[in-house]
Design a protein around this motif. Structure first.
Motif, PDB file in Angstrom:
ATOM      1  N   ASP A 104       0.911  -1.408  -0.116  1.00  0.00           N
ATOM      2  CA  ASP A 104       0.267  -0.092   0.109  1.00  0.00           C
ATOM      3  C   ASP A 104       1.006   1.434  -0.196  1.00  0.00           C
ATOM      4  N   ARG A 105       2.277   1.760   0.769  1.00  0.00           N
ATOM      5  CA  ARG A 105       2.766   2.595   0.686  1.00  0.00           C
ATOM      6  C   ARG A 105       3.608   2.361  -0.573  1.00  0.00           C
ATOM      7  N   ASN A 106       3.618   1.931  -1.582  1.00  0.00           N
ATOM      8  CA  ASN A 106       4.074   1.709  -2.067  1.00  0.00           C
ATOM      9  C   ASN A 106       4.074   0.720  -3.804  1.00  0.00           C
ATOM     10  N   ARG A 107       2.465   1.424  -4.082  1.00  0.00           N
ATOM     11  CA  ARG A 107       1.559   0.870  -4.659  1.00  0.00           C
ATOM     12  C   ARG A 107       2.241   1.329  -5.989  1.00  0.00           C
ATOM     13  N   ASP A 108       3.083   2.284  -6.507  1.00  0.00           N
ATOM     14  CA  ASP A 108       3.383   2.753  -7.950  1.00  0.00           C
ATOM     15  C   ASP A 108       4.076   1.633  -8.176  1.00  0.00           C
ATOM     16  N   LEU A 109       5.631   1.182  -7.199  1.00  0.00           N
ATOM     17  CA  LEU A 109       6.127  -0.107  -7.301  1.00  0.00           C
ATOM     18  C   LEU A 109       5.062  -1.456  -7.730  1.00  0.00           C
ATOM     19  N   MET A 110       4.865  -1.629  -6.631  1.00  0.00           N
ATOM     20  CA  MET A 110       3.654  -3.163  -7.156  1.00  0.00           C
ATOM     21  C   MET A 110       2.711  -2.786  -8.589  1.00  0.00           C
ATOM     22  N   ALA A 111       2.757  -0.998  -8.718  1.00  0.00           N
ATOM     23  CA  ALA A 111       1.720  -1.711  -9.899  1.00  0.00           C
ATOM     24  C   ALA A 111       2.353  -1.700 -10.917  1.00  0.00           C
ATOM     25  N   LEU A 112       3.930  -0.777 -11.076  1.00  0.00           N
ATOM     26  CA  LEU A 112       4.779  -1.513 -12.262  1.00  0.00           C
ATOM     27  C   LEU A 112       5.027  -2.990 -12.209  1.00  0.00           C
ATOM     28  N   LEU A 113       5.189  -3.668 -11.146  1.00  0.00           N
ATOM     29  CA  LEU A 113       5.651  -5.247 -10.949  1.00  0.00           C
ATOM     30  C   LEU A 113       4.501  -5.847 -11.087  1.00  0.00           C
ATOM     31  N   LEU A 114       3.602  -5.440 -10.832  1.00  0.00           N
ATOM     32  CA  LEU A 114       1.948  -6.472 -10.771  1.00  0.00           C
ATOM     33  C   LEU A 114       1.376  -6.224 -12.469  1.00  0.00           C
TER      34      LEU A 114
ATOM     35  N   LEU B  80      -3.412  -9.653  -3.357  1.00  0.00           N
ATOM     36  CA  LEU B  80      -2.484  -8.433  -3.514  1.00  0.00           C
ATOM     37  C   LEU B  80      -3.227  -7.030  -4.695  1.00  0.00           C
ATOM     38  N   SER B  81      -2.923  -8.282  -6.183  1.00  0.00           N
ATOM     39  CA  SER B  81      -3.195  -7.505  -7.152  1.00  0.00           C
ATOM     40  C   SER B  81      -5.288  -6.856  -6.620  1.00  0.00           C
ATOM     41  N   LYS B  82      -5.979  -7.573  -6.618  1.00  0.00           N
ATOM     42  CA  LYS B  82      -6.912  -7.459  -7.013  1.00  0.00           C
ATOM     43  C   LYS B  82      -7.317  -6.439  -5.630  1.00  0.00           C
ATOM     44  N   TRP B  83      -6.330  -6.514  -4.000  1.00  0.00           N
ATOM     45  CA  TRP B  83      -6.839  -4.868  -3.181  1.00  0.00           C
ATOM     46  C   TRP B  83      -6.701  -4.326  -3.563  1.00  0.00           C
ATOM     47  N   LEU B  84      -5.598  -4.115  -3.937  1.00  0.00           N
ATOM     48  CA  LEU B  84      -4.351  -2.953  -3.987  1.00  0.00           C
ATOM     49  C   LEU B  84      -5.299  -1.980  -5.818  1.00  0.00           C
ATOM     50  N   PHE B  85      -5.416  -2.726  -6.424  1.00  0.00           N
ATOM     51  CA  PHE B  85      -5.967  -2.164  -7.915  1.00  0.00           C
ATOM     52  C   PHE B  85      -7.660  -2.874  -8.128  1.00  0.00           C
ATOM     53  N   GLY B  86      -7.914  -2.770  -7.920  1.00  0.00           N
ATOM     54  CA  GLY B  86      -9.030  -3.246  -7.895  1.00  0.00           C
ATOM     55  C   GLY B  86      -9.968  -4.604  -8.900  1.00  0.00           C
ATOM     56  N   PRO B  87     -10.987  -4.782  -9.780  1.00  0.00           N
ATOM     57  CA  PRO B  87     -11.220  -5.599 -10.841  1.00  0.00           C
ATOM     58  C   PRO B  87     -10.785  -4.823 -11.988  1.00  0.00           C
ATOM     59  N   MET B  88     -10.717  -2.898 -12.530  1.00  0.00           N
ATOM     60  CA  MET B  88     -10.048  -2.640 -13.350  1.00  0.00           C
ATOM     61  C   MET B  88      -8.681  -2.256 -13.766  1.00  0.00           C
ATOM     62  N   HIS B  89      -7.936  -2.864 -12.813  1.00  0.00           N
ATOM     63  CA  HIS B  89      -6.484  -2.370 -12.014  1.00  0.00           C
ATOM     64  C   HIS B  89      -6.446  -0.799 -11.989  1.00  0.00           C
ATOM     65  N   ASP B  90      -7.060  -0.373 -11.510  1.00  0.00           N
ATOM     66  CA  ASP B  90      -7.145   1.296 -11.604  1.00  0.00           C
ATOM     67  C   ASP B  90      -6.514   1.075  -9.864  1.00  0.00           C
ATOM     68  N   VAL B  91      -4.753   2.390 -10.464  1.00  0.00           N
ATOM     69  CA  VAL B  91      -3.779   2.513  -9.433  1.00  0.00           C
ATOM     70  C   VAL B  91      -4.675   3.669  -8.397  1.00  0.00           C
ATOM     71  N   ASP B  92      -5.537   3.551  -8.758  1.00  0.00           N
ATOM     72  CA  ASP B  92      -6.042   4.794  -7.738  1.00  0.00           C
ATOM     73  C   ASP B  92      -6.889   4.409  -7.016  1.00  0.00           C
ATOM     74  N   PHE B  93      -7.197   2.916  -6.606  1.00  0.00           N
ATOM     75  CA  PHE B  93      -8.545   2.397  -6.084  1.00  0.00           C
ATOM     76  C   PHE B  93      -7.880   2.419  -4.640  1.00  0.00           C
ATOM     77  N   GLN B  94      -8.858   3.023  -3.959  1.00  0.00           N
ATOM     78  CA  GLN B  94      -9.277   2.105  -2.538  1.00  0.00           C
ATOM     79  C   GLN B  94      -9.985   1.000  -1.860  1.00  0.00           C
TER      80      GLN B  94
END
Length: 193
Positions: free
Chosen positions: A88-98, A157-171
């Motif tokens: 959660d603190r490194n959301r951008d890194l996780m987006a790049l990795l996932l 992790l992927s669904k929790w961070l980015f939701g079903p639409m793979h949105d970087v801003d998903f909460q």
């Protein structure tokens, strides 16, 4: 580096230009090239640094003493809470990795793949330790079990961070500890709870 990571997370590796990075960072292209030879080198450094931090989080879950099944669930929940909080603190890194590193150039895709291989190896070490302590039964297919566990964790992790639409801003409606607790219960008890 933070500006580049944000852009990679939002626009993807190929969708991000060096001119976008320097504009977002408020520096000149000359400054960029003073520090990095290319966008690829920048991405590789971001991934390597993130991989090291990610593996450190998992390594904290390495067991020192035996315990009960309930202790394993509790320990796993703590480890996963740390992992989800890190993500959660490194959301951008996780987006790049996932998500966003998938269409990148081969060296960047390879670095992402190596990160997930190291991630799985770290979990495999934790499982091996639990077997050594007699907390889990010996298995001839440890690699398969580690792979299944990592698939469960990365999927959640992927669904929790980015939701079903793979949105970087998903909460998510769930906190790191709430999603970790449920994942740990599922890890050890499956659908039967």
């Amino acid at each position: 580096m933070a500006a580049a990571l944000d852009l990679f997370a939002r626009k993807g590796y190929h969708g991000t230009k060096i001119s976008d990075v320097v504009k977002a960072a408020g520096v000149s292209q000359g400054t960029f090239y003073w520090h990095f030879q290319s966008k690829e080198q920048l991405a590789l450094e971001l991934i390597e640094g993130g991989k090291e931090k990610l593996i450190q989080v998992i390594g904290q879950g390495y067991r020192k003493h035996a315990g009960t099944v309930d202790d394993m669930v509790s320990s796993s929940a703590r480890l996963l809470t740390d992992l989800f909080a890190f993500a959660d603190r490194n959301r951008d890194l996780m987006a790049l990795l996932l998500m966003k590193g998938q269409g990148a150039d081969p060296p960047v895709r390879e670095a992402v793949s190596q990160t997930w291989i190291a991630f799985e190896e770290a979990f495999k070490s934790n499982i091996e330790r639990a077997i050594e302590l007699g907390m889990l039964p010996r298995t001839s297919d440890l690699s398969l079990r580690a792979n299944i566990l990592v698939c469960l964790i990365t999927g959640v992790l992927s669904k929790w961070l980015f939701g079903p639409m793979h949105d970087v801003d998903f909460q998510s409606a769930y906190s790191p500890s709430e999603i970790a607790e449920e994942t740990a219960k599922f890890e050890f008890r499956g659908l039967l709870g």
